[in-house]
Every structure is written in C-alpha cells, then in structure tokens.
Design a protein around this motif. Sequence first.
Motif, mmCIF file in Angstrom:
data_model
loop_
_atom_site.group_PDB
_atom_site.id
_atom_site.type_symbol
_atom_site.label_atom_id
_atom_site.label_comp_id
_atom_site.label_asym_id
_atom_site.label_seq_id
_atom_site.Cartn_x
_atom_site.Cartn_y
_atom_site.Cartn_z
ATOM 1 N N TRP A 256 -107.236 -5.858 -39.291
ATOM 2 C CA TRP A 256 -107.087 -7.501 -39.655
ATOM 3 C C TRP A 256 -105.870 -7.601 -39.436
ATOM 4 O O TRP A 256 -105.464 -8.806 -39.365
ATOM 5 C CB TRP A 256 -107.385 -7.553 -41.121
ATOM 6 N N ARG A 257 -104.806 -6.724 -38.774
ATOM 7 C CA ARG A 257 -103.443 -7.092 -38.653
ATOM 8 C C ARG A 257 -103.265 -7.843 -37.200
ATOM 9 O O ARG A 257 -103.522 -7.313 -36.192
ATOM 10 C CB ARG A 257 -102.597 -5.790 -38.577
ATOM 11 N N ALA B 263 -104.734 -6.284 -32.552
ATOM 12 C CA ALA B 263 -104.756 -5.511 -33.766
ATOM 13 C C ALA B 263 -103.966 -4.041 -33.530
ATOM 14 O O ALA B 263 -103.134 -3.451 -34.356
ATOM 15 C CB ALA B 263 -106.071 -5.273 -34.417
ATOM 16 N N ASN C 253 -100.583 -2.963 -35.086
ATOM 17 C CA ASN C 253 -100.437 -1.800 -35.948
ATOM 18 C C ASN C 253 -99.250 -0.818 -35.453
ATOM 19 O O ASN C 253 -98.606 -0.413 -36.339
ATOM 20 C CB ASN C 253 -101.888 -1.204 -36.024
#
Length: 481
Positions: A31-32, A82, A86
Amino acid sequence: MTAPVPDDALSPDTEASAPPSKLTDHSFAPWRVPAPPEEAETTHALCAAVIAELEAYEQKRRLRQRQRKEADRLIFTRAVTALVCNALYYDLIDHVRREDRKTTENHHHGAFHIALSKRYLGAKYSHPVMSKALPAIVARMVDCGFLTLIQEGFKGEPAFNIPSRQTTIKAGPALVKLAADPAYLTDDLGGFGRDYAGEETIVLKLRDTWQTDSGVWKSAKESKTVPYTDTARTKALRAEMTTINDWLADSPLTLHWEALDRGFDPYQRYLRRYFTLGSKRFDCGGRLFGGFWLIEGMNQETRHRWITIAGEQVCTLDFGQMTPRILYALAKHPAPEGDCYRFPLLGHEDGKTYRDGIKQLFSAAPFLRSIPTRFPQGTREHFPNRITVEDVTTAILEAHAPIRGYLFTDPAIGHRVQNLESRIMVKTLLDIIHKTDIPGALPVHDGLVVPVSRHQEAREIMRGAFRECTGGMDAPVSLVI
C-alpha cells in the motif's frame, strides 16, 4: 543495467510461503505510495520515470507481444510505484542505522522481504498489488537495476530444520542514481502515503478456535477465507471501517527511532475486521487487526515507550473482567459485584484466590466444548500441586452459576463473546471520532491507547459504549501509564 536474472530465479513455485528472511526485518508494504502530489511532487515524477524506463526496456527486448490492458496496466503501475516507494523508504529508514545505530547481524541496509508465493498472490481480500504478475514485475526491475536481488525465496525443509525464506530485495543502483538526480533530489523526496483501494476490510474466515483433544489443548486454526455476498449489514460494517481508517490515517502518530529500527512502520494503520466460523450473520469474531501497534513484538510497555500521539506520551485503558461481563450480558443476567475472577477455590479456602490462573482458565472456557482434564499450557504454574483442574473448573461454575451454560459447552460462544467485544471497541472508536477532538486512539482488542491527557474523556466513552452494546451492563476501565 545489471545482468538479467534467470527466468526461474523468482519463480513462485520455489518461493517461501510465510516466514520472512533473516537478512532483514523489513517487509514489503503493497500500500505504500508517494504522498499527495502537492507534498511529494518529485517522488511522483521519479516513479513515473521508472515506469517509463521499464516499459521502454520491455519494448526494446520485445518481452511483450501486445500492450497491457487498462486494468493490467493499472496493477503494473501500482506495483512498480509500491516497489519504488518501499525501496526508497527503507533506504531512508536504514540511513539512521548506518549513521547512528548498531545494526543486527547480517542486516542488509535498505533491504526488505517480499512474498512471491502462489499461496499469497492473487488471494481473495489481498491488496491488488499482490497479484500473480508481481514476480515478473520484480524480475523486470532487477533486470533494469532498479532493484537488487539479495536472496531468492525458497521453501524450507522442516526435517532438516531449514526454514523457508521470502525473497529479499533492496534499491538497485539505477534507482539510487535516479533518486540522486537533481531533478528528483529535493526536500520532498521521501514523502510517503497509503493506497488501500481495492483491499477488503470485512474478512470472513472459516475457523479460528480452541479445542480439546483427550485433555490436550491445541489451537486449531485455518486461515481459509469464505466468500460472501454483500448485504446491508456488510456494507454498514465496511462503512464503519472506512470512517475509522480515514481517521487513523490522519492521526498525528509518531514512532521512536528504536521502533523504526526494529521494523515497525508508522504508516501501517489500516485496520480490518476478521469474522470467524464462516458465519454469514457476522456474529462471530470481528476483532480488529492490521495496525503496527498490534504486531508481534509491540507490547504494552513498548507502545508506551515508542508511540506518541500529537507529540504526547500515551497510556492504555483496559476493560476489566470483559469476558465474564459479556457472558452475563448474553445471558441477560446482572453481573455480580466485585471482581469476577477473585473467589476462593472450593475446598481450598486458605485465603488465596489464585486470580491469575482463574482468569486464564475462565477466558478459555467459552471456547471449549467440554470441561478439560488437564490445565492449559501456562496455567498450572498459578496453582499449587494439591489443586486440580477439576477444583478450578468446579469453583468457576459454582461462582458463576447464572452463566454456567455458556462455559465449557460450545466453542461458538467464545466467538460470540469476541464479536460483542469488537462491537464495543468499534463503537468506542466511532464515538471518539464523532463526539470528541481526541487526536488519536489505537484499539488493542479490549483496550485503547490514547494520549495521557485525554484518558478521562476516553474512559467515559469506553464505558458508555460498553453500556450501550450490552444493554446497560457496566464494566470497570483501568488506566496503565
């Protein structure tokens, strides 16, 4: 660019299914994403540049026969974004380790582990980024140097005490070089947010209960999810979770560097409710999971030490004797005055109440289909050898005769207790959101973490929610600082 990895290097068939790699304590957060464009414009531009280079690489190498469909391209874009975020995030987090802190042995700076197993990819209720296309996307990014492969995932061999490992990756030289470009190296690089679109908050599971087998206690758990058709009830439950998650996303929570160093992620605040026993009435289970403060390794002491809300120290408010009081509410019978766990054992009235042991056995009683013939693990130590499990169960049933039909009879009763407990906590959170200006509150099953200065206000909200959900029953709320 780095040399391409073998086609089967990241094969889901050889990937670990659960345990993370020992090389890092960071895990991939699908979800980042970058923070909103007005806060992290260059991070958005950097992600777009990586996507463009990957597509150019695919076209040059003729790795695709046709363009991606719109839905597939959306998944591709979200997955690449994402992965980039990350890699950047963990590189920034581990900068603290490199400069100021000691690191764990064999820790690779900026590395994180990622599940590429068929068991997880494309699973119902999972984040859309965790699709079956993810291994190929990771491999492409490794090919182009945007990611560096540290360790391939593999399935362990229990017979030889070899644990499974997930794939471990980190930012590659091409990404590091691109992030250092003056076009992207600005103060807003590193601003991150959350994108949970498409991830379910109301999850129905088949089974998660305690059972006895010839007197031996064991945990019989199955993580299999159960499909369900949306109803007015599930839509209402989901709407409640949307309200709670939106509020938590904006809460001013901060984590101490020590928590970051141990892999806890302050952005991980998205809560889900897990209902159990496959009950499509959604009246079993329903506890809240998913927040960083609920992960193993974060206990009451460390929450108080590591978490601040609006820059303020936090405390914990706990409901007292919640299980027996909920059982009395289900039985529609007034709860006894005083401590429900404090009474002398029949035949052993020597002034001791053995409260801790009684509480443990009582808490398990609604999940058992019969009276156990042995003490559960960790309970025997609370009683002298002369006291048997029969002594304790007899004392519990005598002291709580009005609810004896709810004890040691049907495991589903325990799940109904959890359901009412979860409804009380959801009601508490919604009342805090709508009726107060408390800046943040973190649910911990039957407790709540709040700023110290707001504990009195939060306590009244908790007691009010308990009364409303139990038909007027009251429950003590203790304060731990």
